[in-house]
Motif scaffolding. Structure first.
Motif, PDB file in Angstrom:
ATOM      1  N   SER A  43      64.574  64.467  -0.289  1.00  0.00           N
ATOM      2  CA  SER A  43      63.886  64.546   0.679  1.00  0.00           C
ATOM      3  C   SER A  43      62.835  64.568  -0.057  1.00  0.00           C
ATOM      4  N   LYS A  44      62.857  64.804  -1.364  1.00  0.00           N
ATOM      5  CA  LYS A  44      61.342  65.663  -1.846  1.00  0.00           C
ATOM      6  C   LYS A  44      61.344  64.076  -3.223  1.00  0.00           C
ATOM      7  N   ILE A  45      62.082  63.382  -3.365  1.00  0.00           N
ATOM      8  CA  ILE A  45      61.753  62.230  -3.937  1.00  0.00           C
ATOM      9  C   ILE A  45      61.977  60.866  -3.411  1.00  0.00           C
ATOM     10  N   GLY A  46      61.945  60.939  -1.720  1.00  0.00           N
ATOM     11  CA  GLY A  46      61.167  60.115  -0.458  1.00  0.00           C
ATOM     12  C   GLY A  46      62.457  59.381  -0.171  1.00  0.00           C
ATOM     13  N   VAL A  47      63.883  60.195   0.238  1.00  0.00           N
ATOM     14  CA  VAL A  47      64.935  59.561   0.994  1.00  0.00           C
ATOM     15  C   VAL A  47      64.347  60.204   2.379  1.00  0.00           C
ATOM     16  N   ARG A  48      64.343  59.319   3.309  1.00  0.00           N
ATOM     17  CA  ARG A  48      63.945  59.468   4.635  1.00  0.00           C
ATOM     18  C   ARG A  48      64.664  58.803   5.502  1.00  0.00           C
ATOM     19  N   MET A  49      64.636  59.053   6.044  1.00  0.00           N
ATOM     20  CA  MET A  49      65.635  58.771   7.727  1.00  0.00           C
ATOM     21  C   MET A  49      65.950  57.521   7.519  1.00  0.00           C
ATOM     22  N   GLY A  50      67.188  57.058   7.256  1.00  0.00           N
ATOM     23  CA  GLY A  50      67.056  55.136   7.605  1.00  0.00           C
ATOM     24  C   GLY A  50      67.263  54.856   6.472  1.00  0.00           C
ATOM     25  N   ASP A  51      67.025  54.874   5.849  1.00  0.00           N
ATOM     26  CA  ASP A  51      66.814  55.047   4.403  1.00  0.00           C
ATOM     27  C   ASP A  51      68.765  54.561   3.268  1.00  0.00           C
ATOM     28  N   ARG A  52      69.207  53.720   2.867  1.00  0.00           N
ATOM     29  CA  ARG A  52      70.254  53.322   2.281  1.00  0.00           C
ATOM     30  C   ARG A  52      70.640  54.214   1.147  1.00  0.00           C
ATOM     31  N   VAL A  53      70.975  54.935   0.666  1.00  0.00           N
ATOM     32  CA  VAL A  53      71.512  55.682  -0.650  1.00  0.00           C
ATOM     33  C   VAL A  53      72.587  54.986  -1.037  1.00  0.00           C
ATOM     34  N   ALA A  54      72.620  54.565  -2.367  1.00  0.00           N
ATOM     35  CA  ALA A  54      73.986  54.469  -2.798  1.00  0.00           C
ATOM     36  C   ALA A  54      74.431  54.686  -3.281  1.00  0.00           C
ATOM     37  N   TYR A 110      78.248  64.493   2.738  1.00  0.00           N
ATOM     38  CA  TYR A 110      77.792  65.172   3.642  1.00  0.00           C
ATOM     39  C   TYR A 110      76.305  64.744   4.055  1.00  0.00           C
ATOM     40  N   ALA A 111      76.172  64.786   2.431  1.00  0.00           N
ATOM     41  CA  ALA A 111      73.835  65.208   2.395  1.00  0.00           C
ATOM     42  C   ALA A 111      73.342  64.547   2.915  1.00  0.00           C
ATOM     43  N   ILE A 112      73.532  62.880   2.707  1.00  0.00           N
ATOM     44  CA  ILE A 112      72.896  61.917   2.963  1.00  0.00           C
ATOM     45  C   ILE A 112      73.045  61.368   4.363  1.00  0.00           C
ATOM     46  N   PRO A 113      74.176  61.325   4.701  1.00  0.00           N
ATOM     47  CA  PRO A 113      74.281  61.170   6.478  1.00  0.00           C
ATOM     48  C   PRO A 113      73.228  62.786   7.080  1.00  0.00           C
ATOM     49  N   MET A 114      73.808  63.542   6.661  1.00  0.00           N
ATOM     50  CA  MET A 114      73.622  64.612   8.110  1.00  0.00           C
ATOM     51  C   MET A 114      72.007  64.490   7.433  1.00  0.00           C
ATOM     52  N   MET A 115      71.361  63.894   7.001  1.00  0.00           N
ATOM     53  CA  MET A 115      70.159  64.227   7.029  1.00  0.00           C
ATOM     54  C   MET A 115      69.199  63.090   7.316  1.00  0.00           C
ATOM     55  N   GLY A 116      69.675  62.130   7.864  1.00  0.00           N
ATOM     56  CA  GLY A 116      69.440  61.393   8.893  1.00  0.00           C
ATOM     57  C   GLY A 116      69.715  60.064   8.257  1.00  0.00           C
ATOM     58  N   ALA A 117      70.037  59.874   6.424  1.00  0.00           N
ATOM     59  CA  ALA A 117      70.341  58.437   5.712  1.00  0.00           C
ATOM     60  C   ALA A 117      71.595  57.863   5.994  1.00  0.00           C
ATOM     61  N   VAL A 118      71.572  56.741   5.566  1.00  0.00           N
ATOM     62  CA  VAL A 118      73.316  56.000   5.367  1.00  0.00           C
ATOM     63  C   VAL A 118      73.999  56.249   4.077  1.00  0.00           C
ATOM     64  N   LEU A 119      74.912  56.322   3.811  1.00  0.00           N
ATOM     65  CA  LEU A 119      75.845  56.575   2.712  1.00  0.00           C
ATOM     66  C   LEU A 119      76.309  55.071   2.310  1.00  0.00           C
ATOM     67  N   ALA A 155      72.797  45.125   1.218  1.00  0.00           N
ATOM     68  CA  ALA A 155      72.692  46.598   2.527  1.00  0.00           C
ATOM     69  C   ALA A 155      71.316  47.021   2.244  1.00  0.00           C
ATOM     70  N   GLU A 156      70.477  46.540   1.431  1.00  0.00           N
ATOM     71  CA  GLU A 156      68.964  46.895   0.824  1.00  0.00           C
ATOM     72  C   GLU A 156      68.447  48.413   0.494  1.00  0.00           C
ATOM     73  N   ASP A 157      69.592  48.405  -0.399  1.00  0.00           N
ATOM     74  CA  ASP A 157      69.987  50.079  -0.746  1.00  0.00           C
ATOM     75  C   ASP A 157      68.339  50.498  -1.387  1.00  0.00           C
ATOM     76  N   SER A 158      67.608  51.541  -1.124  1.00  0.00           N
ATOM     77  CA  SER A 158      66.980  52.160  -2.498  1.00  0.00           C
ATOM     78  C   SER A 158      66.806  53.321  -3.020  1.00  0.00           C
ATOM     79  N   PHE A 159      67.709  54.016  -3.004  1.00  0.00           N
ATOM     80  CA  PHE A 159      67.809  55.177  -3.884  1.00  0.00           C
ATOM     81  C   PHE A 159      69.761  54.941  -4.219  1.00  0.00           C
ATOM     82  N   VAL A 160      69.697  55.342  -5.482  1.00  0.00           N
ATOM     83  CA  VAL A 160      71.637  54.736  -6.007  1.00  0.00           C
ATOM     84  C   VAL A 160      71.745  56.703  -6.884  1.00  0.00           C
ATOM     85  N   ILE A 161      73.159  56.993  -6.606  1.00  0.00           N
ATOM     86  CA  ILE A 161      73.373  58.676  -7.371  1.00  0.00           C
ATOM     87  C   ILE A 161      74.246  57.606  -8.186  1.00  0.00           C
TER      88      ILE A 161
END
Length: 522
Positions: free
Chosen positions: A34-45, A59-68, A87-93
């Motif tokens: 959340s601190k680095i900018g992940v928001r509700m609905g963002d795709r995180v790969a 767990y963390a990504i879906p539970m905060m309202g983002a999409v894994l 998929a329009e990924d905004s952030f990547v782990i």
């Protein structure tokens, strides 16, 4: 929130947590994202092996309202890029092992706003990528997160499934769908022949990028069992984890089980494999493989599902009628596709959409309704319409259903061999061939024939002294006994050192057909 705070999560020999500690890390990861900018609905790969960090992201990504987005790391580089862009990924782990894949074409990933990197061996990962964050810094330097109260219909995950042609297709699933699928899976474990309880130790050998690892990372929290994560698949490491962590229950595709049972050092682990329970899916469980496992004291059962179905639809647990049978009769039901899970409405229909006879012989297509099926192919209305024609999800799988309601897959529509106007069920033929002495793995594919349209060819790996003549003689005996039709017997047997694999470790029949098209003869 967590009912089993002392449940243990183990990642290889490297790290282990109690569930309470795991939840704290999940919460802090969500806070860091959340601190680095992940928001509700963002795709995180996520690009990773089956690690504890991946489990935290589950767990963390879906539970905060983002999409894994669980990226298929076995795709070639161009398809990895395609699926992430689509998929329009905004952030990547990502694990440092996958940095070279991304760094070579980093200029193409302009749509990614941030990269979160981690390593099993280093505190800080160096990379030329822009906007980089260290995973452990995000977790350790963040406060616990207050998770929002989300609608159950919020999208939780997206991943991509490959067909025989065209580009991969995206499928999405909601929180409600994941919870219902996980709960349904957790209900079947205590049935015969598995007899699972709170003392069983779980380890999935289905990659975490593939259909939620068949939801084991989710339902293990419901069941309260110890959970072992193997990292990158390695047979020796898997055997050591079974020994050292007391693993008693696993998911996998047939080829993974075969690789384990034929490992050169497997005899050293016989005492630890005895009592192991294995659910096999992804493709049919051959009787020969089930019998091989039984000699090690391993119980195997079949199951069925697709990427589009979250995935599990059926599991080969015992009904009362099967439980009352002799053990040699029960195996036929253990290796079947099984019976539907609770809440699954499954039919086998003919070309007119009418239910076929429940006689175990009449072949039709499996169509299904269940609360956890994908609603669409992402951004692909045309394929979505074909998938859901007439209000039923069409699987493209051919099967029979018997008088007790057990499903028996006989083929994929795309793999079915049509010879002289009649279908030869390749999966049934593979199952019979797997019983021939000396046969390892088997794949039967169709080869063009001027007279009959198609004729079957069997590709076989050896695990003993076997020849084309010995296999054909074995099949002649099976035909004489009425177990197969004589005209099903393959025109030729092609011996191979190993089978080509798809990205999910299934035998790749497309590649075998290419071998035939190139003119290889048995």
């Amino acid at each position: 929130m967590w009912d089993h705070p002392d449940q243990e999560i183990v990642y290889r020999e490297l790290r282990r947590y109690r569930l309470a500690q795991f939840y704290d890390r999940v919460s802090r990861l969500a806070s860091g994202l959340s601190k680095i900018g992940v928001r509700m609905g963002d795709r995180v790969a996520v690009l990773d092996w089956d690690t504890d960090r991946y489990m935290e992201a589950y767990y963390a990504i879906p539970m905060m309202g983002a999409v894994l987005h669980t990226v298929n790391i076995r795709y070639p580089q161009d398809l990895i890029f395609y699926t992430m862009q689509h998929a329009e990924d905004s952030f990547v782990i990502l694990s440092e092992e996958f940095l070279p894949v991304i760094e070579r074409t980093s200029n193409l990933f302009s749509f990614v706003r941030g990269w979160i990197v981690h390593s099993d061996t280093k505190k800080e990962v160096k990379t030329s990528l822009p906007n980089v964050y260290q995973y452990e810094d995000l977790v350790s330097h963040s406060e616990p997160y207050e998770f929002p109260d989300l609608s159950e219909n919020t999208t939780a995950t997206i991943f991509y499934t490959s067909g025989t042609t065209g580009l991969p297709k995206g499928v999405t699933f909601t929180h409600r769908q994941l919870v219902l699928q996980a709960m349904a899976n957790s209900l079947v474990g205590n049935r015969n022949p598995l007899h699972l309880n709170e003392d069983d130790v779980y380890m999935s050998l289905v990659p975490m990028f593939h259909v939620h690892s068949w939801t084991m990372p989710y339902f293990v929290v419901i069941s309260g069992n110890k959970y072992v994560l193997p990292g990158r698949f390695d047979v020796k490491r898997v055997l050591d984890l079974i020994k050292n962590e007391g693993v008693t229950y696993s998911f996998m595709v047939p080829s993974i089980l075969y690789m384990i049972l034929t490992h050169p050092e497997v005899d050293q682990y016989r005492d630890y494999l005895r009592g192991w329970k294995v659910s096999v899916g992804g493709s049919a469980l051959p009787k020969g493989l089930a019998e091989m496992a039984s000699k090690f004291g391993i119980t195997t059962i079949g199951g069925y599902g697709l990427s589009e179905t979250c995935p599990v639809l059926t599991v080969a647990t015992y009904t009362r009628s099967v439980k009352a049978m002799r053990e040699e009769e029960q195996i036929e039901y253990r290796i079947s596709t099984g019976i539907p899970l609770p809440l699954v409405n499954l039919r086998v229909v003919d070309s007119n959409g009418k239910d076929v006879k429940r006689d175990g012989k009449t072949i039709g297509e499996i169509v299904v309704r269940a609360p956890w099926l994908t609603k669409e192919y992402y951004k692909d209305p045309e394929k979505t319409q074909a998938l859901w024609r007439d209000g039923w999800l069409h699987t493209g799988d051919l099967a029979t259903i018997d008088t007790m309601g057990y499903l028996h897959i006989v083929d994929r529509e795309k793999d079915a061999i049509k010879s002289g106007g009649e279908f030869i069920p390749s999966l049934l033929l593979e199952d019979i061939i797997s019983l021939a002495p000396g046969v390892g793995e088997v794949a039967v594919v169709g080869k063009h024939d001027e007279k009959w349209g198609e004729r079957p060819v069997a590709f076989v790996t050896k695990k003993g002294d076997v020849t084309e003549k010995s296999i054909l003689e074995f099949l002649e005996k099976q035909a004489s006994a009425g177990r197969i039709q004589k005209w099903w017997i393959p025109d030729s047997i092609v011996f191979v050192d190993s089978m080509p694999r798809t990205s999910t470790n299934k035998i790749d029949k497309k590649e075998l057909r290419k071998v035939l098209e190139a003119g290889v003869r048995g």
